[in-house]
Design a protein around this motif. Sequence first.
Motif, short mmCIF file in Angstrom:
data_model
loop_
_atom_site.label_atom_id
_atom_site.label_comp_id
_atom_site.label_asym_id
_atom_site.label_seq_id
_atom_site.Cartn_x
_atom_site.Cartn_y
_atom_site.Cartn_z
N VAL A 185 0.78 -1.25 0.02
CA VAL A 185 0.15 -0.01 -0.01
C VAL A 185 0.96 1.32 -0.20
CG1 VAL A 185 -1.85 1.34 1.22
CG2 VAL A 185 -1.83 -1.19 1.23
N LYS A 209 0.12 4.44 -0.88
CA LYS A 209 -0.48 5.92 -0.62
C LYS A 209 0.50 6.77 0.18
CE LYS A 209 -3.06 4.73 3.30
NZ LYS A 209 -4.00 3.80 3.91
N SER A 265 -4.93 4.67 -2.56
CA SER A 265 -6.14 5.13 -2.06
C SER A 265 -6.71 6.49 -2.48
CB SER A 265 -6.34 5.45 -0.50
OG SER A 265 -5.67 4.25 -0.07
N ILE A 267 -7.89 0.86 -3.49
CA ILE A 267 -8.45 0.48 -2.12
C ILE A 267 -9.33 1.75 -1.52
CG2 ILE A 267 -6.65 -1.31 -1.82
CD1 ILE A 267 -4.97 0.25 0.04
N ILE A 284 -11.88 -3.40 6.40
CA ILE A 284 -10.90 -2.63 7.39
C ILE A 284 -11.57 -2.84 8.69
CG2 ILE A 284 -9.62 -0.36 7.92
CD1 ILE A 284 -10.15 0.34 5.04
N MET A 316 -3.87 -5.90 7.67
CA MET A 316 -2.78 -5.08 7.35
C MET A 316 -1.63 -5.04 8.17
SD MET A 316 -5.62 -2.05 6.76
CE MET A 316 -6.06 -1.36 8.54
N SER A 317 -0.63 -4.02 8.21
CA SER A 317 0.64 -4.07 9.04
C SER A 317 0.40 -4.68 10.45
CB SER A 317 1.08 -2.64 8.96
OG SER A 317 1.78 -2.16 7.89
N ARG A 373 -2.92 -6.25 2.54
CA ARG A 373 -2.80 -4.80 2.22
C ARG A 373 -1.75 -4.16 3.11
NH1 ARG A 373 -8.10 -5.21 2.86
NH2 ARG A 373 -7.91 -3.49 4.42
N VAL A 374 -0.55 -4.01 2.98
CA VAL A 374 0.60 -3.58 3.86
C VAL A 374 1.10 -2.48 3.48
CG1 VAL A 374 2.48 -4.08 5.26
CG2 VAL A 374 0.76 -6.15 4.57
N GLY A 375 1.12 -1.21 4.27
CA GLY A 375 1.72 -0.10 4.03
C GLY A 375 2.74 0.36 4.84
N SER A 376 2.39 0.60 5.99
CA SER A 376 3.27 1.11 6.92
C SER A 376 4.42 0.26 7.38
CB SER A 376 2.71 1.70 8.19
OG SER A 376 1.93 0.84 8.81
N ARG A 403 3.18 6.82 8.11
CA ARG A 403 2.86 7.79 6.94
C ARG A 403 2.75 9.26 7.73
NH1 ARG A 403 -0.13 3.70 5.32
NH2 ARG A 403 -1.58 3.86 6.81
C1 LIG Z 1 -3.61 2.60 4.31
C2 LIG Z 1 -4.26 1.29 4.08
C3 LIG Z 1 -3.65 -0.02 4.33
C4 LIG Z 1 -2.60 -0.02 4.91
O1 LIG Z 1 -2.41 0.02 6.23
P1 LIG Z 1 -1.19 -0.15 6.92
O2 LIG Z 1 -1.73 0.03 8.58
O3 LIG Z 1 -0.05 1.22 6.93
O4 LIG Z 1 -0.46 -1.48 6.52
C5 LIG Z 1 -4.64 -0.91 4.00
N1 LIG Z 1 -5.78 -0.84 3.33
C6 LIG Z 1 -6.31 0.27 3.03
C7 LIG Z 1 -7.73 0.16 2.52
C8 LIG Z 1 -5.66 1.25 3.58
O5 LIG Z 1 -6.30 2.58 3.18
#
Ligand SMILES: *Cc1c(COP(=O)(O)O)cnc(C)c1O
Length: 232
Positions: free
Chosen positions: A34, A36, A57, A79, A163, A201-202, A217-220, A226
């Motif tokens: 992820v 964004k 996003s 997403i 989520i 997620m994370s 779905r992994v971002g941070s 962020r």
């Molecule tokens: C930002 C986001 C993520 C990632 O979240 P992290 O906690 O950073 O891994 C996953 N899904 C959606 C829909 C998001 O908006």
Amino acid sequence: MTTIVKALQAVQARILQAAIQCGRDPQSIALIAVSKTVDADVLRLAYGAGQHVFGESYVQEAVHKIAALQDLAIEWHFIGPLQSNKTKAVAENFTWVHSVERAKITQRLSEQRPKDLPALNVCLQVNVSGEASKSGVAPAEVLALAQAVAALPKIKLRGLMTIPEATDDVAKQHAQFRLLRELRDDLNARSFALDTLSMGMSGDLEAAIAEGATLVRVGSAIFGERVKTEKA
Ligand SMILES: *Cc1c(COP(=O)(O)O)cnc(C)c1O
């Protein structure tokens, strides 16, 4: 080796470990990075390290990055919240949309999907926690939305996304993800053929994988925390 590449490997190791722990084939779980708020050159670095699937996003931000990275074979997943004035850009630029919660918007996606592209893969976003602030349809509305979306010609209904309420309570994480899986199983018992659960997620990907996630779905955990000035 850069921090991003190390972080990517650490997340892949978590996915592998979680899959082994619950006896699942690690190949049945795909990682969406992820990205964004992350700059295109950082995505290019992650791509070089083997990460080819990215989730965005914010439509405008994503469209700029997609143009800047056109030379790479990236699979783009949308997403974020989707408004009707942004559906065209999403229909033209993405392979997947995870955040479908209205039939009307999905109909626009179907109509605006370019003829030369395959059907857009979509997941219905479900609000499993019942929090008023959360996007997604209520569990009781999933069947009706699935029926409406499945009838659209340029849309391929693939599964469900959620989520959940953020919590450190692992039992509660499991319960929310389990609900999404049961909703998917209910649909499949009614002649749908959904192969996707987009969840994890994370902070909770282990619980999600144990409950059947196929896309996490992994971002941070990959790109770092962020900064809070996210732009729409
Ligand atoms: C930002 C986001 C993520 C990632 O979240 P992290 O906690 O950073 O891994 C996953 N899904 C959606 C829909 C998001 O908006």
